[in-house]
Design an enzyme around this catalytic site. Structure first.
Site, mmCIF file in Angstrom:
data_model
loop_
_atom_site.group_PDB
_atom_site.id
_atom_site.type_symbol
_atom_site.label_atom_id
_atom_site.label_comp_id
_atom_site.label_asym_id
_atom_site.label_seq_id
_atom_site.Cartn_x
_atom_site.Cartn_y
_atom_site.Cartn_z
ATOM 1 N N HIS A 109 -20.490 -51.255 58.679
ATOM 2 C CA HIS A 109 -19.449 -52.193 58.435
ATOM 3 C C HIS A 109 -18.633 -52.586 57.018
ATOM 4 O O HIS A 109 -18.072 -52.945 57.071
ATOM 5 C CB HIS A 109 -20.090 -53.045 59.229
ATOM 6 N N SER A 119 -25.092 -60.925 57.122
ATOM 7 C CA SER A 119 -25.864 -59.954 57.532
ATOM 8 C C SER A 119 -25.195 -59.164 55.970
ATOM 9 O O SER A 119 -26.102 -58.564 55.171
ATOM 10 C CB SER A 119 -25.714 -58.869 58.212
ATOM 11 N N GLU A 120 -23.886 -58.910 55.593
ATOM 12 C CA GLU A 120 -23.798 -58.142 54.334
ATOM 13 C C GLU A 120 -23.200 -58.944 53.982
ATOM 14 O O GLU A 120 -21.915 -59.299 54.060
ATOM 15 C CB GLU A 120 -23.206 -56.995 54.406
ATOM 16 N N THR A 121 -22.752 -58.930 52.315
ATOM 17 C CA THR A 121 -21.431 -59.871 51.302
ATOM 18 C C THR A 121 -21.256 -58.401 50.480
ATOM 19 O O THR A 121 -21.610 -57.790 49.992
ATOM 20 C CB THR A 121 -21.831 -60.889 50.399
#
Length: 276
Positions: free
Chosen positions: A76, A45-47
């Site tokens: 997060h 979902s995120e990097t």
């Protein structure tokens, strides 16, 4: 060039129960196209990419990418990036707190016992949802209009809107119609019944593509600002998120002196190097 790489589980002390995050350290020298390509490759979902700060008040700078776009802020990734920066030997300018620079500006974090907590950024948009939008959300969730007890714009950057249902059980039971909700970033919250180990159940539905986020710091931050401010939640509580995805995320919220702090545990899963 080889760079330090961590993959973490955020909002859980136990690996595989929270929301995963990839963190690339020492990302100065990487161009935006490479960052975006790596975020697509991780398919999380995120990097995030850690960089030296531009602002002298910040300890580090972070850029946050989904597989589709760059975000100005996300919860997060903020907790996970700060945890990774500290674990790699980062030394904050001010003892007991960390200052992150990101797209929305400076975000302060502090230690809340064994966990980190970030100060919720201000809402960019608030106020009740429009009637036509509220009716579409009710249809998309398969609930009668009267089943939505409260609603609000809670946008702190990503574009969140939110509705409150009558119970946490009602939130867990939802079967969303993604065709109706496809362009929304929608948070759903409901109070738990007595005897539960958390006060609220939360879900985050993210269009397009029919994606449900396991545990969402930015949404929980804005939900807390709305609910505490409106008298719908106490000043301190724990929210559960991720049940529909077989996760067990826990988000720790505490309001103090006009600031809402959003905290969670972080578990390390993978450590090594990435060649970018």
């Amino acid at each position: 060039m080889k760079r330090r790489f961590d993959q973490l589980d955020v909002f859980s002390a136990q690996p595989l129960k929270g929301n995963p995050l990839a963190v690339v350290h020492g990302a100065d020298g990487l161009d935006e196209a490479t960052m975006a390509a790596f975020a697509r490759w991780t398919n999380l979902s995120e990097t995030t990419f850690l960089l030296p700060p531009d602002d002298p008040a910040a300890d580090y700078r972070v850029r946050i990418f989904t597989p589709f776009a760059e975000l100005p802020f996300a919860g997060h990734p903020t907790l996970g990036s700060a945890w990774a920066w500290l674990a790699a030997g980062g030394r904050p300018r001010e003892s007991g707190s960390v200052v992150q620079q990101c797209g929305v500006g400076l975000v302060r974090l502090r230690r809340d016992g064994a966990r980190l907590a970030f100060a919720a950024p201000p809402l960019r948009r608030s106020g009740p949802l429009e009637e036509t939008l509220l009716a579409r959300i009710a249809r998309g969730l398969g609930v009668p209009a009267g089943g939505i007890l409260h609603h609000q714009w809670v946008d702190n950057g990503p574009g969140w809107c939110a509705v409150m249902l009558g119970s946490g059980a009602a939130v867990r039971a939802l079967q969303p119609d993604w065709a109706l909700l496809k362009d929304l970033k929608l948070g759903i919250v409901g109070a738990q019944r007595d005897g539960e180990d958390t006060a609220f159940e939360v879900r985050a539905l993210v269009g397009p593509g029919g994606f449900e986020d396991p545990v969402t710091g930015s949404l929980n931050a804005s939900l807390a600002q709305w609910m505490i401010g409106a008298g719908l939640a106490p000043s301190s509580y724990v929210a559960a998120q991720g049940h529909a995805l077989q996760r067990a995320g826990r988000v720790h919220v505490h309001a103090e002196a006009g600031t809402v702090w959003v905290g969670g545990d972080v578990a390390a899963c993978i450590g090594g190097e990435v060649d970018l």
